[in-house]
Write an enzyme that holds these catalytic residues in place. Structure first.
Site, PDB file in Angstrom:
ATOM      1  N   ALA A  34      15.380 -16.883  -1.665  1.00  0.00           N
ATOM      2  CA  ALA A  34      16.034 -15.803  -0.903  1.00  0.00           C
ATOM      3  C   ALA A  34      17.528 -15.717  -1.201  1.00  0.00           C
ATOM      4  CB  ALA A  34      15.826 -16.039   0.590  1.00  0.00           C
ATOM      5  N   VAL A 134      -0.485  -4.263   8.128  1.00  0.00           N
ATOM      6  CA  VAL A 134      -1.619  -3.627   7.455  1.00  0.00           C
ATOM      7  C   VAL A 134      -2.248  -4.605   6.464  1.00  0.00           C
ATOM      8  CG1 VAL A 134      -2.378  -1.675   6.059  1.00  0.00           C
ATOM      9  CG2 VAL A 134      -0.428  -1.407   7.590  1.00  0.00           C
ATOM     10  N   ILE A 138      -2.346  -9.005   2.265  1.00  0.00           N
ATOM     11  CA  ILE A 138      -2.291  -8.163   1.050  1.00  0.00           C
ATOM     12  C   ILE A 138      -0.975  -7.386   1.051  1.00  0.00           C
ATOM     13  CG2 ILE A 138      -3.400  -6.309  -0.259  1.00  0.00           C
ATOM     14  CD1 ILE A 138      -5.986  -6.868   1.249  1.00  0.00           C
ATOM     15  N   LYS A 207      -4.008   0.991  11.281  1.00  0.00           N
ATOM     16  CA  LYS A 207      -3.550   0.636   9.926  1.00  0.00           C
ATOM     17  C   LYS A 207      -3.606   1.851   9.003  1.00  0.00           C
ATOM     18  CE  LYS A 207      -5.171  -4.076  10.729  1.00  0.00           C
ATOM     19  NZ  LYS A 207      -6.338  -4.947  10.688  1.00  0.00           N
ATOM     20  N   GLY A 304      -5.788 -13.834   9.875  1.00  0.00           N
ATOM     21  CA  GLY A 304      -5.626 -15.286   9.800  1.00  0.00           C
ATOM     22  C   GLY A 304      -4.152 -15.657   9.798  1.00  0.00           C
TER      23      GLY A 304
END
Ligand code: HSE
Length: 442
Positions: A34, A134, A138, A207, A304
């Site tokens: 970062a 969403v 992913i 979503k 999860g």
């Protein structure tokens, strides 16, 4: 290195604790990537005494997330509380107005208030990042908002709810009843606090509303989504789908049509050999059709703790790196008002299963009613009804066992299908609610 980026985490459930653990355990590595340290300074949750398996004593504790959102202790407010109003909404607004960047996994909040919040964030010159909202882990928001910027997207569709996909996959693989699969999904922690949000399709709709805006540049409009959940799907449909070369998936689909944008969430028959049909269990997938890229399908864990925390932390790193993108990919003032296409104008193929009394002439009568609406049938088969069914008609007698008539239509309109079914029901041969599942051309 620049000064540390100071974080406040609100909501210490599965995702919150997972994010906290990763931010702490990967501290050095993340700081290098970062370009500055990422430091959790404060946390907020309702119950300070609950054992969450982590030592929280080194962080400032806030019972009120809004108080933390406004505090000078933090630069970034990470909202993992959930809910489209109440404490989450109040705290997010407070954070933005106090000049803090916001990271949220809250799809319901964005689906309901995303337009205003994007505008508010612009006015206060802060980011709202929501990769985790969403499809969990992913990176689909980033893919659309950044990676695919130069594409004209024509359709986006996906399996956006892990719980539903888990239920449908197990019903298919193991022949288990819907209710038993749902219980397991709840036990495994995939389902929302109120599982009806999953199985009735609301979670997918939230979503989808966000994806539609990112893909087409329109304002978010959750209220225009056509919504059907998976509660009516039975083993009879699962078995018939397989025999016909389909799988049943709960899809969220947004597509541009001549009359506007179609946004719909419903159980869908997808061809067995399509990429989306291969997605099993709690996995999510999003397929994006663009003029330059053709088709891209992204698949991965949609729920999860660790997977969702991965998306949350990616958002933190973007802020630490100084990467600033308008929340919905363009200035809020340039988002187009949403123009819905009417669902009755939807065009596609249909699977219809009618439970009928086994009498001569029924088959022909159904075929006639379809023909009257100009519906062309690809196949029509009669099969012994396998489901336990609560019959609602006295037409049935001992010697007339109900039969399932399964029809597959060629491309037609939703209006034609609804009209045909209405007349078939009025004719009195049907002994249980008709099942209609849309077929998606992929
Ligand atoms: N209940 C959701 C699902 C969790 O099953 O996908 C992630 O939003």
């Amino acid at each position: 290195m620049s000064a540390p980026l100071k974080l406040g985490l609100a909501g210490l459930g599965t995702v919150g604790i997972s994010a906290l653990k990763r931010l702490v355990s990967m501290e050095n590595e993340l700081a290098i990537k970062a370009g500055r340290a990422l430091r959790v300074e404060a946390v907020s949750a309702r119950n300070p005494n609950k054992d969450r398996g982590v030592d929280l004593t080194r962080f400032s504790w806030y019972t009120d997330p809004t108080e933390m959102a406004k505090s000078d202790e933090i630069d970034v407010f990470v909202e993992l509380i959930g809910g489209d109003s109440g404490p989450a909404e109040e705290a997010v607004r407070a954070a933005i107005m106090a000049g803090k960047h916001v990271i949220t996994a809250n799809k319901a909040l964005l689906a309901r208030h995303g337009n205003e919040l994007a505008q508010l964030a612009e006015e206060h010159n802060v980011s709202i990042n929501f990769e985790a909202a969403v499809a969990g882990g992913i990176p689909v928001v980033k893919a659309i908002r950044e990676g695919l910027t130069s594409n004209t997207i024509t359709r986006i569709y996906g399996i956006l709810n892990g719980t539903c996909n888990y239920i449908l996959s197990r019903m298919e693989d193991e022949g288990i009843a819907f209710e038993d699969c749902l219980k397991d999904a709840q036990r495994l922690g995939y389902a929302e606090a109120d599982p009806s949000f999953d199985i009735e399709g609301n979670d997918t709709a939230h979503k989808l509303a966000i994806l539609t805006s990112l893909a087409f540049g329109n304002q978010i409009d959750i209220d225009s989504i056509f919504l059907e959940g998976i509660t009516s799907i039975t083993q009879a449909d699962i078995v018939a789908a397989e025999e016909l070369g389909f799988r049943i998936k709960l899809l969220g689909v947004a597509q541009k049509t001549e009359s506007g944008i179609e946004q719909r969430v419903h159980p869908t028959m997808v061809p067995m050999d399509s990429p989306i049909a291969q997605i099993d269990g709690v996995t999510n997938a999003v397929a994006i059709e663009g003029d330059a890229i053709g088709l891209i399908t992204l698949a991965g864990p949609g729920a999860g703790g660790a997977a969702t925390a991965s998306a949350v932390i990616a958002d933190v790193i973007d802020i630490a790196r100084g990467l600033k993108v308008k929340p919905l990919g363009r200035p809020a003032a340039t988002l187009q008002p949403y123009k819905p296409a009417e669902m009755r104008a939807h065009e596609g193929g249909y699977y219809i299963r009618l439970k009928v009394s086994d009498q001569s002439g029924v088959f022909a009568s159904i075929a006639n009613r379809m023909a009257e609406q100009g519906i062309s049938l690809e196949s029509i088969v009669q099969r012994k009804a396998k489901d336990k069914v609560e019959l609602k008609s006295e037409v049935i007698t001992k010697d007339k066992t109900p039969q399932d008539v399964v029809l597959i239509t060629y491309e037609t309109t939703e209006l034609a299908i609804r009209t045909a079914i209405e007349t078939i029901v009025t004719d009195g041969h049907v002994v249980a609610s008709p099942q209609v599942i849309r077929i998606e051309r992929l």
